[in-house]
Scaffold this motif. Structure first.
Motif, PDB file in Angstrom:
ATOM      1  N   SER A 148       0.928  -1.058   0.158  1.00 21.44           N
ATOM      2  CA  SER A 148      -0.029  -0.034  -0.145  1.00 21.44           C
ATOM      3  C   SER A 148       0.917   1.293  -0.067  1.00 21.44           C
ATOM      4  O   SER A 148       0.558   2.215  -0.800  1.00 21.44           O
ATOM      5  N   GLY A 149       1.863   1.136   0.893  1.00 23.69           N
ATOM      6  CA  GLY A 149       2.833   2.431   0.671  1.00 23.69           C
ATOM      7  C   GLY A 149       3.380   2.631  -0.793  1.00 23.69           C
ATOM      8  O   GLY A 149       3.532   3.779  -1.007  1.00 23.69           O
ATOM      9  N   LYS A 150       3.785   1.652  -1.458  1.00 20.45           N
ATOM     10  CA  LYS A 150       4.509   1.780  -2.832  1.00 20.45           C
ATOM     11  C   LYS A 150       3.445   2.254  -3.698  1.00 20.45           C
ATOM     12  O   LYS A 150       3.664   2.989  -4.516  1.00 20.45           O
ATOM     13  N   ILE A 151       2.435   1.676  -3.517  1.00 18.49           N
ATOM     14  CA  ILE A 151       1.168   2.157  -4.476  1.00 18.49           C
ATOM     15  C   ILE A 151       0.821   3.641  -4.141  1.00 18.49           C
ATOM     16  O   ILE A 151       0.631   4.668  -5.445  1.00 18.49           O
ATOM     17  N   LEU A 152       0.775   4.004  -3.082  1.00 19.61           N
ATOM     18  CA  LEU A 152       0.465   5.509  -2.940  1.00 19.61           C
ATOM     19  C   LEU A 152       1.364   6.324  -3.205  1.00 19.61           C
ATOM     20  O   LEU A 152       1.257   7.481  -3.669  1.00 19.61           O
ATOM     21  N   LEU A 153       3.023   5.987  -3.031  1.00 19.46           N
ATOM     22  CA  LEU A 153       4.174   6.718  -3.402  1.00 19.46           C
ATOM     23  C   LEU A 153       3.906   6.800  -4.835  1.00 19.46           C
ATOM     24  O   LEU A 153       4.498   8.100  -5.505  1.00 19.46           O
ATOM     25  N   ALA A 154       3.712   5.877  -5.519  1.00 19.79           N
ATOM     26  CA  ALA A 154       3.784   5.766  -7.020  1.00 19.79           C
ATOM     27  C   ALA A 154       3.216   6.961  -7.728  1.00 19.79           C
ATOM     28  O   ALA A 154       3.417   7.409  -8.672  1.00 19.79           O
ATOM     29  N   PHE A 155       1.922   7.305  -7.075  1.00 20.56           N
ATOM     30  CA  PHE A 155       1.120   8.305  -7.661  1.00 20.56           C
ATOM     31  C   PHE A 155       1.098   9.744  -6.875  1.00 20.56           C
ATOM     32  O   PHE A 155       0.171  10.473  -7.201  1.00 20.56           O
ATOM     33  N   GLN A 156       2.047   9.990  -6.108  1.00 22.76           N
ATOM     34  CA  GLN A 156       2.581  11.276  -5.747  1.00 22.76           C
ATOM     35  C   GLN A 156       3.055  12.234  -7.019  1.00 22.76           C
ATOM     36  O   GLN A 156       3.485  11.523  -7.798  1.00 22.76           O
ATOM     37  N   ASP A 157       3.113  13.629  -6.473  1.00 19.93           N
ATOM     38  CA  ASP A 157       3.842  14.173  -7.511  1.00 19.93           C
ATOM     39  C   ASP A 157       5.331  13.896  -7.548  1.00 19.93           C
ATOM     40  O   ASP A 157       5.846  13.604  -6.624  1.00 19.93           O
ATOM     41  N   GLU A 158       6.243  14.340  -8.609  1.00 21.09           N
ATOM     42  CA  GLU A 158       7.430  14.067  -8.733  1.00 21.09           C
ATOM     43  C   GLU A 158       8.270  14.609  -7.558  1.00 21.09           C
ATOM     44  O   GLU A 158       9.187  13.895  -7.141  1.00 21.09           O
ATOM     45  N   LEU A 159       7.946  15.972  -7.222  1.00 27.50           N
ATOM     46  CA  LEU A 159       8.639  16.388  -5.848  1.00 27.50           C
ATOM     47  C   LEU A 159       8.707  15.625  -4.734  1.00 27.50           C
ATOM     48  O   LEU A 159       9.843  15.427  -4.195  1.00 27.50           O
ATOM     49  N   GLU A 160       7.626  15.018  -4.454  1.00 27.06           N
ATOM     50  CA  GLU A 160       7.235  14.139  -3.235  1.00 27.06           C
ATOM     51  C   GLU A 160       8.096  12.874  -3.387  1.00 27.06           C
ATOM     52  O   GLU A 160       8.832  12.478  -2.496  1.00 27.06           O
ATOM     53  N   ILE A 161       7.962  12.241  -4.613  1.00 23.15           N
ATOM     54  CA  ILE A 161       8.560  10.916  -4.963  1.00 23.15           C
ATOM     55  C   ILE A 161      10.019  10.981  -4.842  1.00 23.15           C
ATOM     56  O   ILE A 161      10.934  10.317  -4.158  1.00 23.15           O
ATOM     57  N   ASN A 162      10.761  12.194  -5.554  1.00 16.54           N
ATOM     58  CA  ASN A 162      12.086  12.532  -5.261  1.00 16.54           C
ATOM     59  C   ASN A 162      12.731  12.729  -3.987  1.00 16.54           C
ATOM     60  O   ASN A 162      13.617  12.165  -3.443  1.00 16.54           O
TER      61      ASN A 162
END
Length: 272
Positions: A141-155
């Motif tokens: 669930s953490g990975k799926i939610l992170l995958a759809f965050q904006d690029e700034l948050e992912i980076n």
């Protein structure tokens, strides 16, 4: 913002956190004892909070209680978490045909928070419970939610140090980045003993009417009970439930607006 102002804000939150359903009213002396602040400091802060209608003084008891501004702020959070209210009956129905622990999860600054967990029996205590916060890199669930965050948050998350929970935990930004790209392509995420040995999970996103991922449905089982064939079966049910929640929790749009957005953006959301 100077240090004195920051200290006052910090102390105000210390005071507000002392109010609860068990202790809805508290006086200055009690607040001073609980927070370690002087009575004069507590008195000054509560007076300010009263002026902003965050607190109200009960004339009869001479104690303070949370008031309208606190309620208004809480209402904002409540409506954001309407997905929890809508999701509960959907997940209860899902539980009838899907063995395992079913959870509804939201993202928060590099972590995930578990909002719902079914079933809530003692036998499921090895799994994460409601309100528990876990880093996003080590669960489905953490990975799926992170995958759809904006690029700034992912980076930002990719640059952070990642704790290892088992030998299978992803611990580098490079590894996690590759995993996130795969997740965005498939529309679901897996965790094979990345957080706990002997425990695996699969997760799918939940959307709102503007195609934003607002939560995830997560199914957790002992690893031996989550084979590739079982994952396919579980995903069909999970994506169906995700669609139901999305249809019921959406923001207030006209029917024509909703149809346009759904037609333009979400054709392949729940592909199997």
């Amino acid at each position: 913002m100077n240090g004195e102002m920051l200290s006052s804000i910090h102390n105000a939150f210390k005071i507000l956190r002392e109010f609860s359903q068990d202790d809805p009213e508290l006086g200055v002396i009690e607040l001073s004892r609980r927070t370690g602040l002087s009575k004069s400091s507590v008195s000054r802060i509560v007076q300010t909070l009263c002026k902003e209608h965050v607190l109200q003084k009960n004339i009869d008891t001479r104690k303070y209680r949370l008031w309208l501004t606190a309620f208004e702020l809480g209402s904002v959070v409540y409506h954001e978490l309407e997905v929890c209210r809508v999701g509960l009956p959907v997940l209860k129905k899902m539980m009838e045909s899907t063995p395992g622990v079913i959870q509804l999860v939201v993202y928060d600054r590099g972590s995930i928070v578990f909002l719902l967990k079914l079933p809530e029996d003692d036998e499921a205590q090895i799994f994460n419970s409601m309100g528990v916060r876990v880093p996003c890199h080590c669960t489905a669930s953490g990975k799926i939610l992170l995958a759809f965050q904006d690029e700034l948050e992912i980076n930002r998350v990719l640059k952070e140090k990642m704790k290892s929970y088992t030998k299978k935990t992803i611990t580098t930004g490079e590894q996690l980045s590759i995993e996130l790209q795969k997740i965005k392509q498939t529309g679901y995420a897996l965790s094979r003993e990345e957080f706990k040995i002997g425990v695996s999970s699969v997760a799918v996103p939940v959307y709102d009417d503007l195609n934003r991922v607002i939560a995830a449905i997560n199914v957790t089982r002992p690893t031996q009970l989550l084979s590739s064939a079982e994952i396919d079966n579980v995903l069909k049910e999970m994506k169906y439930c995700s669609r139901l929640i999305t249809e019921r929790v959406g923001i207030k749009l006209s029917n024509s607006q909703r149809r346009q957005i759904l037609a333009a953006k979400v054709t392949n959301r729940w592909r199997i």
